[in-house]
Design a protein around this motif. Structure first.
Motif, mmCIF file in Angstrom:
data_model
loop_
_atom_site.group_PDB
_atom_site.id
_atom_site.type_symbol
_atom_site.label_atom_id
_atom_site.label_comp_id
_atom_site.label_asym_id
_atom_site.label_seq_id
_atom_site.Cartn_x
_atom_site.Cartn_y
_atom_site.Cartn_z
ATOM 1 N N ALA A 86 0.861 -1.185 0.000
ATOM 2 C CA ALA A 86 0.000 0.000 0.000
ATOM 3 C C ALA A 86 0.895 1.231 0.000
ATOM 4 O O ALA A 86 2.068 1.170 0.389
ATOM 5 N N LYS A 87 0.328 2.344 -0.439
ATOM 6 C CA LYS A 87 1.040 3.618 -0.463
ATOM 7 C C LYS A 87 0.171 4.644 0.254
ATOM 8 O O LYS A 87 -1.034 4.726 -0.007
ATOM 9 N N PHE A 88 0.796 5.404 1.162
ATOM 10 C CA PHE A 88 0.087 6.424 1.927
ATOM 11 C C PHE A 88 0.756 7.775 1.721
ATOM 12 O O PHE A 88 1.972 7.899 1.870
ATOM 13 N N TRP A 89 -0.048 8.785 1.380
ATOM 14 C CA TRP A 89 0.444 10.162 1.348
ATOM 15 C C TRP A 89 0.626 10.616 2.788
ATOM 16 O O TRP A 89 -0.155 10.253 3.669
ATOM 17 N N LEU A 90 1.644 11.437 3.031
ATOM 18 C CA LEU A 90 1.900 11.944 4.370
ATOM 19 C C LEU A 90 1.393 13.365 4.573
ATOM 20 O O LEU A 90 1.234 13.815 5.698
ATOM 21 N N SER A 91 1.189 14.089 3.479
ATOM 22 C CA SER A 91 0.697 15.460 3.599
ATOM 23 C C SER A 91 -0.130 15.807 2.374
ATOM 24 O O SER A 91 0.049 15.191 1.327
ATOM 25 N N PRO A 92 -1.064 16.720 2.468
ATOM 26 C CA PRO A 92 -1.289 17.587 3.627
ATOM 27 C C PRO A 92 -1.872 16.840 4.819
ATOM 28 O O PRO A 92 -1.792 17.292 5.954
ATOM 29 N N GLU A 93 -2.472 15.671 4.579
ATOM 30 C CA GLU A 93 -2.900 14.804 5.670
ATOM 31 C C GLU A 93 -2.630 13.366 5.256
ATOM 32 O O GLU A 93 -2.462 13.065 4.073
ATOM 33 N N VAL A 94 -2.551 12.491 6.219
ATOM 34 C CA VAL A 94 -2.311 11.076 5.922
ATOM 35 C C VAL A 94 -3.532 10.521 5.185
ATOM 36 O O VAL A 94 -4.662 10.688 5.630
ATOM 37 N N ALA A 95 -3.261 9.874 4.046
ATOM 38 C CA ALA A 95 -4.355 9.319 3.239
ATOM 39 C C ALA A 95 -3.830 8.147 2.419
ATOM 40 O O ALA A 95 -2.669 8.123 2.000
ATOM 41 N N LEU A 96 -4.687 7.186 2.185
ATOM 42 C CA LEU A 96 -4.341 6.043 1.346
ATOM 43 C C LEU A 96 -4.266 6.491 -0.110
ATOM 44 O O LEU A 96 -5.209 7.072 -0.639
ATOM 45 N N ALA A 97 -3.136 6.236 -0.753
ATOM 46 C CA ALA A 97 -2.974 6.546 -2.174
ATOM 47 C C ALA A 97 -3.393 5.356 -3.028
ATOM 48 O O ALA A 97 -4.069 5.520 -4.043
ATOM 49 N N ARG A 98 -2.956 4.160 -2.619
ATOM 50 C CA ARG A 98 -3.363 2.952 -3.341
ATOM 51 C C ARG A 98 -3.108 1.736 -2.464
ATOM 52 O O ARG A 98 -2.312 1.773 -1.530
ATOM 53 N N ASN A 99 -3.796 0.661 -2.783
ATOM 54 C CA ASN A 99 -3.695 -0.574 -2.026
ATOM 55 C C ASN A 99 -3.727 -1.740 -2.998
ATOM 56 O O ASN A 99 -4.602 -1.816 -3.852
ATOM 57 N N HIS A 100 -2.771 -2.636 -2.851
ATOM 58 C CA HIS A 100 -2.733 -3.853 -3.665
ATOM 59 C C HIS A 100 -2.592 -5.054 -2.736
ATOM 60 O O HIS A 100 -1.495 -5.434 -2.367
ATOM 61 N N GLY A 101 -3.735 -5.589 -2.303
ATOM 62 C CA GLY A 101 -3.717 -6.845 -1.580
ATOM 63 C C GLY A 101 -4.077 -6.844 -0.115
ATOM 64 O O GLY A 101 -4.369 -7.901 0.437
ATOM 65 N N PHE A 102 -4.042 -5.698 0.561
ATOM 66 C CA PHE A 102 -4.424 -5.682 1.972
ATOM 67 C C PHE A 102 -5.942 -5.591 2.100
ATOM 68 O O PHE A 102 -6.583 -4.873 1.334
ATOM 69 N N LEU A 135 -3.085 2.630 8.378
ATOM 70 C CA LEU A 135 -3.361 4.066 8.396
ATOM 71 C C LEU A 135 -3.094 4.634 9.788
ATOM 72 O O LEU A 135 -2.465 5.687 9.936
ATOM 73 N N ALA A 136 -3.527 3.931 10.812
ATOM 74 C CA ALA A 136 -3.291 4.379 12.189
ATOM 75 C C ALA A 136 -1.799 4.399 12.519
ATOM 76 O O ALA A 136 -1.306 5.341 13.157
ATOM 77 N N VAL A 137 -1.057 3.392 12.073
ATOM 78 C CA VAL A 137 0.390 3.350 12.325
ATOM 79 C C VAL A 137 1.079 4.506 11.608
ATOM 80 O O VAL A 137 1.963 5.164 12.172
ATOM 81 N N VAL A 138 0.688 4.772 10.369
ATOM 82 C CA VAL A 138 1.275 5.896 9.634
ATOM 83 C C VAL A 138 0.963 7.208 10.350
ATOM 84 O O VAL A 138 1.845 8.058 10.522
ATOM 85 N N GLU A 139 -0.274 7.386 10.782
ATOM 86 C CA GLU A 139 -0.638 8.616 11.493
ATOM 87 C C GLU A 139 0.172 8.774 12.779
ATOM 88 O O GLU A 139 0.659 9.859 13.083
ATOM 89 N N GLU A 140 0.341 7.693 13.532
ATOM 90 C CA GLU A 140 1.094 7.741 14.788
ATOM 91 C C GLU A 140 2.572 8.046 14.563
ATOM 92 O O GLU A 140 3.233 8.594 15.451
ATOM 93 N N ASN A 141 3.099 7.666 13.417
ATOM 94 C CA ASN A 141 4.526 7.825 13.127
ATOM 95 C C ASN A 141 4.790 8.843 12.023
ATOM 96 O O ASN A 141 5.874 8.849 11.430
ATOM 97 N N ARG A 142 3.828 9.686 11.759
ATOM 98 C CA ARG A 142 3.920 10.633 10.644
ATOM 99 C C ARG A 142 5.191 11.476 10.706
ATOM 100 O O ARG A 142 5.886 11.636 9.706
ATOM 101 N N LYS A 143 5.510 12.038 11.858
ATOM 102 C CA LYS A 143 6.696 12.896 11.965
ATOM 103 C C LYS A 143 7.962 12.125 11.622
ATOM 104 O O LYS A 143 8.805 12.606 10.860
ATOM 105 N N LEU A 144 8.112 10.945 12.168
ATOM 106 C CA LEU A 144 9.273 10.099 11.864
ATOM 107 C C LEU A 144 9.371 9.842 10.366
ATOM 108 O O LEU A 144 10.445 9.966 9.771
ATOM 109 N N LEU A 145 8.252 9.488 9.743
ATOM 110 C CA LEU A 145 8.232 9.160 8.321
ATOM 111 C C LEU A 145 8.530 10.386 7.469
ATOM 112 O O LEU A 145 9.323 10.322 6.520
ATOM 113 N N GLU A 146 7.922 11.529 7.805
ATOM 114 C CA GLU A 146 8.183 12.762 7.051
ATOM 115 C C GLU A 146 9.628 13.207 7.215
ATOM 116 O O GLU A 146 10.266 13.624 6.236
#
Length: 80
Positions: free
Chosen positions: A36-52, A61-72
């Motif tokens: 899967a691919k998640f955009w980090l800004s302007p807000e966390v959002a699913l870009a695409r998903n293949h298989g989940f 999505l929750a893990v990405v939101e919780e770790n957004r600063k680290l990822l950015e």
């Protein structure tokens, strides 16, 4: 392909060649042949998903939101 975070069996990473021009900050997540691919800004959002399934996407999505600063920060450090 720098891995930024591991959560359970999931790898959170970005590709070192993200296109020209460079796409906005995002993260890929892979496990067991799915990705899967998640955009980090302007807000966390699913870009695409293949298989989940939908439940897994919600967890990711929750893990990405919780770790957004680290990822950015990792994104900007790598591509700066």
């Amino acid at each position: 392909m720098p891995v930024i975070l591991r959560y359970q069996s999931f790898k959170f990473f970005f590709y070192s060649n993200e296109g020209n021009p460079l796409e906005p900050a995002h993260v890929h997540v892979r496990a067991a042949g799915s990705e899967a691919k998640f955009w980090l800004s302007p807000e966390v959002a699913l870009a695409r998903n293949h298989g989940f399934d939908a439940r897994t996407v919600r967890v990711l999505l929750a893990v990405v939101e919780e770790n957004r600063k680290l990822l950015e920060d990792a994104w900007h450090d790598y591509f700066a």
